[in-house]
Design a protein around this motif. Structure first.
Motif, short mmCIF file in Angstrom:
data_model
loop_
_atom_site.label_atom_id
_atom_site.label_comp_id
_atom_site.label_asym_id
_atom_site.label_seq_id
_atom_site.Cartn_x
_atom_site.Cartn_y
_atom_site.Cartn_z
N LEU A 14 -2.95 8.13 -0.27
CA LEU A 14 -2.99 7.66 -1.66
C LEU A 14 -1.62 7.83 -2.32
O LEU A 14 -1.19 6.97 -3.10
CB LEU A 14 -4.05 8.41 -2.46
N THR A 15 -0.91 8.91 -2.01
CA THR A 15 0.41 9.13 -2.58
C THR A 15 1.40 8.09 -2.07
O THR A 15 2.17 7.52 -2.84
CB THR A 15 0.92 10.56 -2.24
N ILE A 16 1.37 7.84 -0.76
CA ILE A 16 2.27 6.84 -0.19
C ILE A 16 1.98 5.47 -0.80
O ILE A 16 2.90 4.69 -1.06
CB ILE A 16 2.14 6.82 1.35
N LEU A 17 0.73 5.19 -1.03
CA LEU A 17 0.32 3.92 -1.60
C LEU A 17 1.01 3.65 -2.93
O LEU A 17 1.54 2.57 -3.17
CB LEU A 17 -1.21 3.92 -1.78
N VAL A 18 1.06 4.65 -3.80
CA VAL A 18 1.67 4.46 -5.11
C VAL A 18 3.19 4.39 -5.02
O VAL A 18 3.84 3.78 -5.87
CB VAL A 18 1.22 5.56 -6.12
N LEU A 19 3.77 4.96 -3.99
CA LEU A 19 5.23 4.92 -3.84
C LEU A 19 5.75 3.52 -3.55
O LEU A 19 6.95 3.27 -3.67
CB LEU A 19 5.68 5.89 -2.74
N GLU A 20 4.85 2.63 -3.19
CA GLU A 20 5.25 1.24 -2.92
C GLU A 20 5.42 0.42 -4.20
O GLU A 20 5.93 -0.68 -4.17
CB GLU A 20 4.23 0.56 -2.01
N LEU A 80 -3.06 1.38 5.66
CA LEU A 80 -3.35 0.67 4.41
C LEU A 80 -2.16 0.58 3.45
O LEU A 80 -1.97 -0.47 2.83
CB LEU A 80 -4.57 1.26 3.71
N PRO A 81 -1.33 1.61 3.29
CA PRO A 81 -0.17 1.42 2.41
C PRO A 81 0.76 0.29 2.87
O PRO A 81 1.30 -0.45 2.04
CB PRO A 81 0.54 2.78 2.45
N VAL A 82 0.93 0.13 4.16
CA VAL A 82 1.79 -0.93 4.69
C VAL A 82 1.18 -2.30 4.43
O VAL A 82 1.84 -3.21 3.91
CB VAL A 82 2.03 -0.73 6.21
N THR A 83 -0.09 -2.46 4.79
CA THR A 83 -0.73 -3.76 4.59
C THR A 83 -0.91 -4.07 3.11
O THR A 83 -0.83 -5.22 2.70
CB THR A 83 -2.07 -3.86 5.36
N THR A 84 -1.13 -3.02 2.31
CA THR A 84 -1.24 -3.22 0.87
C THR A 84 0.09 -3.70 0.28
O THR A 84 0.11 -4.63 -0.53
CB THR A 84 -1.67 -1.90 0.17
N ALA A 85 1.18 -3.07 0.67
CA ALA A 85 2.49 -3.47 0.16
C ALA A 85 2.82 -4.90 0.56
O ALA A 85 3.36 -5.67 -0.24
CB ALA A 85 3.58 -2.52 0.67
N TRP A 86 2.45 -5.26 1.79
CA TRP A 86 2.76 -6.61 2.26
C TRP A 86 1.96 -7.66 1.52
O TRP A 86 2.51 -8.66 1.05
CB TRP A 86 2.53 -6.70 3.77
N ILE A 87 0.66 -7.45 1.34
CA ILE A 87 -0.12 -8.45 0.60
C ILE A 87 0.26 -8.42 -0.88
O ILE A 87 0.24 -9.46 -1.54
CB ILE A 87 -1.64 -8.28 0.80
N GLY A 88 0.63 -7.27 -1.40
CA GLY A 88 1.05 -7.19 -2.80
C GLY A 88 2.32 -7.97 -3.08
O GLY A 88 2.55 -8.42 -4.19
N TYR A 95 -2.47 -2.45 -5.06
CA TYR A 95 -2.51 -0.98 -5.13
C TYR A 95 -3.86 -0.51 -5.68
O TYR A 95 -4.49 0.39 -5.10
CB TYR A 95 -1.37 -0.44 -6.00
N ALA A 96 -4.29 -1.08 -6.80
CA ALA A 96 -5.54 -0.64 -7.44
C ALA A 96 -6.74 -0.85 -6.51
O ALA A 96 -7.59 0.04 -6.37
CB ALA A 96 -5.75 -1.38 -8.76
N VAL A 97 -6.81 -2.00 -5.87
CA VAL A 97 -7.93 -2.26 -4.95
C VAL A 97 -7.88 -1.28 -3.78
O VAL A 97 -8.91 -0.69 -3.42
CB VAL A 97 -7.91 -3.73 -4.46
N SER A 98 -6.72 -1.07 -3.21
CA SER A 98 -6.61 -0.15 -2.08
C SER A 98 -6.92 1.29 -2.51
O SER A 98 -7.54 2.04 -1.75
CB SER A 98 -5.23 -0.22 -1.45
N PHE A 99 -6.50 1.67 -3.70
CA PHE A 99 -6.81 3.02 -4.20
C PHE A 99 -8.32 3.20 -4.29
O PHE A 99 -8.86 4.22 -3.86
CB PHE A 99 -6.16 3.25 -5.57
N ILE A 100 -8.99 2.22 -4.85
CA ILE A 100 -10.45 2.29 -4.97
C ILE A 100 -11.10 2.31 -3.59
O ILE A 100 -12.03 3.10 -3.34
CB ILE A 100 -10.98 1.12 -5.83
N VAL A 101 -10.63 1.47 -2.68
CA VAL A 101 -11.19 1.42 -1.33
C VAL A 101 -11.03 2.77 -0.63
O VAL A 101 -11.98 3.30 -0.04
CB VAL A 101 -10.53 0.28 -0.50
N ILE A 102 -9.84 3.35 -0.70
CA ILE A 102 -9.61 4.64 -0.06
C ILE A 102 -10.45 5.74 -0.72
O ILE A 102 -10.98 6.62 -0.04
CB ILE A 102 -8.11 5.00 -0.06
N SER A 103 -10.62 5.66 -2.02
CA SER A 103 -11.46 6.63 -2.71
C SER A 103 -12.91 6.54 -2.24
O SER A 103 -13.57 7.56 -2.01
CB SER A 103 -11.39 6.42 -4.23
#
Length: 184
Positions: free
Chosen positions: A18-24, A89-97, A47-55
């Motif tokens: 989750l921390t890495i996710l927000v760093l993107e 997920l942070p990598v794929t999230t950053a790419w689709i974002g 980011y928001a969708v991935s944060f919710i999914v990971i939660s």
């Protein structure tokens, strides 16, 4: 390995993810206008969708282990595989974002989620082998697989559909622990 240590490790890895996710997320340091915020809205949506999914992943993982008493090597290594897939997920999230209308990033993101669902199912199956009293909600997994399978097809026509499919998945997997907690 004790159950508490096992769960603490999983919690720590998911917290790091989750921390890495927000760093993107990066705001333009030279532009302090509303336009600077608007330009990162697609990235923030991802980011928001991935944060919710990971939660929801974390909640369901916690729920899965509520009644587990024994942790064996198969469960440990299956869980490590699950965490590996979640760590992508942070990598794929950053790419689709970076372009929510691009097919390949949407496809990779959907595949990442499907792989996580398969790993979670494998983890659940390992627990059932050890814990005969564990319940298996195969219906949820089938419906989730159908949603994610549809996403794989529909992202070729409209890549942002991957977010809709994930939000449907979140609703599906988010309701199950709430219902279960009412019966505890």
């Amino acid at each position: 390995m004790g159950k508490a240590r096992f769960e603490a490790f999983t919690d720590a890895v998911l917290a790091i993810i989750l921390t890495i996710l927000v760093l993107e997320l990066h705001l333009n340091q030279n532009d302090h206008s509303v336009k600077a915020i608007i330009t990162i809205l697609p990235e923030f949506l991802a980011y928001a969708v991935s944060f919710i999914v990971i939660s929801v992943m974390w909640v369901n993982h916690h729920y899965l282990f509520l009644k587990v008493k024994t942790i064996n090597h198969q469960i440990i290594f299956t869980n490590i595989g699950l965490l590996f897939i979640a760590s992508l997920l942070p990598v794929t999230t950053a790419w689709i974002g970076s372009d929510i209308n691009a097919r390949v990033p949407a496809l990779l993101y959907a595949i990442n989620v499907i792989l996580y669902n398969l790993a979670f199912s494998a983890l659940r199956n390992e627990i059932i082998k050890v814990q005969t009293s564990a319940s298996h909600k195969m219906t949820l997994e089938i419906v989730s697989a159908c949603i994610n399978g549809a996403a794989l097809i529909l992202v070729f026509f409209w890549p942002p559909f991957v977010f809709i499919s994930l939000l449907l998945d979140v609703l599906l997997w988010g309701i199950q622990p709430i219902r279960a907690m009412k019966h505890v």
